[in-house]
Design a protein around this motif. Structure first.
Motif, PDB file in Angstrom:
ATOM      1  N   ASP A  43     -84.810  31.219  66.208  1.00 17.29           N
ATOM      2  CA  ASP A  43     -84.573  30.095  65.311  1.00 17.29           C
ATOM      3  C   ASP A  43     -85.281  28.877  65.882  1.00 17.29           C
ATOM      4  N   GLY A  44     -85.396  27.859  65.084  1.00 14.23           N
ATOM      5  CA  GLY A  44     -86.128  26.678  65.522  1.00 14.23           C
ATOM      6  C   GLY A  44     -87.633  26.871  65.546  1.00 14.23           C
ATOM      7  N   VAL A  45     -88.131  27.855  64.801  1.00 15.57           N
ATOM      8  CA  VAL A  45     -89.578  28.127  64.757  1.00 15.57           C
ATOM      9  C   VAL A  45     -90.197  27.235  63.682  1.00 15.57           C
ATOM     10  N   ASP A  46     -91.229  26.492  64.038  1.00 20.67           N
ATOM     11  CA  ASP A  46     -91.913  25.645  63.060  1.00 20.67           C
ATOM     12  C   ASP A  46     -92.458  26.486  61.917  1.00 20.67           C
ATOM     13  N   LYS A  47     -92.477  25.898  60.706  1.00 24.68           N
ATOM     14  CA  LYS A  47     -92.925  26.631  59.516  1.00 24.68           C
ATOM     15  C   LYS A  47     -94.341  27.173  59.650  1.00 24.68           C
ATOM     16  N   LYS A 100     -85.769  28.000  56.847  1.00 23.00           N
ATOM     17  CA  LYS A 100     -84.867  27.373  57.812  1.00 23.00           C
ATOM     18  C   LYS A 100     -85.412  27.456  59.242  1.00 23.00           C
ATOM     19  N   GLY A 101     -86.609  28.036  59.394  1.00 24.15           N
ATOM     20  CA  GLY A 101     -87.198  28.192  60.715  1.00 24.15           C
ATOM     21  C   GLY A 101     -86.629  29.365  61.493  1.00 24.15           C
ATOM     22  N   GLU A 102     -86.060  30.344  60.770  1.00 21.29           N
ATOM     23  CA  GLU A 102     -85.440  31.490  61.422  1.00 21.29           C
ATOM     24  C   GLU A 102     -86.226  32.773  61.167  1.00 21.29           C
ATOM     25  N   ILE A 103     -86.194  33.638  62.162  1.00 27.52           N
ATOM     26  CA  ILE A 103     -86.778  34.977  62.053  1.00 27.52           C
ATOM     27  C   ILE A 103     -85.686  35.960  62.417  1.00 27.52           C
ATOM     28  N   GLU A 104     -85.479  36.941  61.575  1.00 20.87           N
ATOM     29  CA  GLU A 104     -84.533  38.015  61.852  1.00 20.87           C
ATOM     30  C   GLU A 104     -85.124  39.283  61.271  1.00 20.87           C
ATOM     31  N   GLN A 105     -85.498  40.208  62.130  1.00 18.06           N
ATOM     32  CA  GLN A 105     -86.219  41.394  61.684  1.00 18.06           C
ATOM     33  C   GLN A 105     -85.754  42.615  62.463  1.00 18.06           C
ATOM     34  N   HIS A 106     -85.545  43.723  61.769  1.00 19.14           N
ATOM     35  CA  HIS A 106     -85.286  45.012  62.408  1.00 19.14           C
ATOM     36  C   HIS A 106     -86.577  45.820  62.307  1.00 19.14           C
ATOM     37  N   ILE A 107     -87.019  46.370  63.417  1.00 22.48           N
ATOM     38  CA  ILE A 107     -88.274  47.119  63.444  1.00 22.48           C
ATOM     39  C   ILE A 107     -87.981  48.539  63.910  1.00 22.48           C
ATOM     40  N   GLY A 114     -87.946  24.917  72.243  1.00 30.85           N
ATOM     41  CA  GLY A 114     -86.492  24.972  72.177  1.00 30.85           C
ATOM     42  C   GLY A 114     -85.999  26.369  71.933  1.00 30.85           C
ATOM     43  N   ASN A 115     -85.214  26.538  70.863  1.00 29.16           N
ATOM     44  CA  ASN A 115     -84.642  27.839  70.539  1.00 29.16           C
ATOM     45  C   ASN A 115     -85.641  28.766  69.851  1.00 29.16           C
ATOM     46  N   GLY A 116     -86.874  28.346  69.670  1.00 27.99           N
ATOM     47  CA  GLY A 116     -87.863  29.152  68.981  1.00 27.99           C
ATOM     48  C   GLY A 116     -88.291  30.392  69.723  1.00 27.99           C
ATOM     49  N   ARG A 117     -87.867  30.518  70.946  1.00 26.02           N
ATOM     50  CA  ARG A 117     -88.228  31.708  71.715  1.00 26.02           C
ATOM     51  C   ARG A 117     -87.535  32.933  71.128  1.00 26.02           C
ATOM     52  N   PRO A 118     -88.247  34.036  70.989  1.00 27.15           N
ATOM     53  CA  PRO A 118     -87.643  35.230  70.391  1.00 27.15           C
ATOM     54  C   PRO A 118     -86.678  35.933  71.338  1.00 27.15           C
ATOM     55  N   THR A 119     -85.691  36.560  70.752  1.00 24.84           N
ATOM     56  CA  THR A 119     -84.750  37.402  71.480  1.00 24.84           C
ATOM     57  C   THR A 119     -84.909  38.819  70.953  1.00 24.84           C
ATOM     58  N   ILE A 120     -85.111  39.757  71.855  1.00 21.43           N
ATOM     59  CA  ILE A 120     -85.262  41.168  71.491  1.00 21.43           C
ATOM     60  C   ILE A 120     -83.987  41.885  71.918  1.00 21.43           C
ATOM     61  N   THR A 121     -83.306  42.518  70.953  1.00 19.71           N
ATOM     62  CA  THR A 121     -82.052  43.204  71.244  1.00 19.71           C
ATOM     63  C   THR A 121     -82.042  44.595  70.617  1.00 19.71           C
ATOM     64  N   ASN A 122     -81.039  45.355  70.947  1.00 16.90           N
ATOM     65  CA  ASN A 122     -80.808  46.686  70.367  1.00 16.90           C
ATOM     66  C   ASN A 122     -82.026  47.599  70.479  1.00 16.90           C
ATOM     67  N   ALA A 149     -93.489  37.027  71.842  1.00 14.07           N
ATOM     68  CA  ALA A 149     -93.993  35.746  72.321  1.00 14.07           C
ATOM     69  C   ALA A 149     -94.089  34.766  71.164  1.00 14.07           C
ATOM     70  N   ALA A 150     -93.522  33.590  71.354  1.00  9.79           N
ATOM     71  CA  ALA A 150     -93.566  32.571  70.303  1.00  9.79           C
ATOM     72  C   ALA A 150     -94.854  31.786  70.426  1.00  9.79           C
ATOM     73  N   LYS A 151     -95.505  31.597  69.319  1.00 11.96           N
ATOM     74  CA  LYS A 151     -96.723  30.795  69.283  1.00 11.96           C
ATOM     75  C   LYS A 151     -96.327  29.384  68.876  1.00 11.96           C
ATOM     76  N   ALA A 152     -96.383  28.471  69.817  1.00 13.63           N
ATOM     77  CA  ALA A 152     -96.071  27.066  69.589  1.00 13.63           C
ATOM     78  C   ALA A 152     -94.652  26.853  69.089  1.00 13.63           C
TER      79      ALA A 152
END
Length: 94
Positions: free
Chosen positions: A39-43, A77-84, A12-20, A6-9
């Motif tokens: 992406d597009g997540v405010d700092k 750049k307002g991007e999140i990319e994480q493997h958990i 646009g494209n700031g919504r997270p995508t869960i894959t794999n 869930a994106a906090k505030a």
């Protein structure tokens, strides 16, 4: 099992995508792994990620609460990319 992001505030494209999403390994050493991208997540914003165990109908299993929870922050750049990857204990009889 449910994995929720869930994106906090984030707009646009700031919504997270869960894959794999994978549940792998023998029962004695199961691991849940998944990737989160946004992406597009405010700092100043973050993306909350939660994993919890649910039954086949989506209802809670005997032990309430999330077994994984994290707030992820974006890079400059307002991007999140994480493997958990987290260990999972399977309740008896499941």
């Amino acid at each position: 099992m449910a994995v929720v992001g869930a994106a906090k505030a984030a707009g646009g494209n700031g919504r997270p995508t869960i894959t794999n999403v994978k549940l792998e390994g023998p029962r004695s050493s199961l691991r849940l792994s998944f990737d989160i991208q946004a992406d597009g997540v405010d700092k100043w914003a973050s993306v909350g990620v939660f994993a919890t165990v649910v039954d086949a109908r989506g209802g809670p299993v005997s032990s309430p609460g999330d077994f994984y929870s994290s707030d992820l922050r974006p890079d400059d750049k307002g991007e999140i990319e994480q493997h958990i990857s987290v260990p999972v204990s399977v309740p008896r009889g499941a």
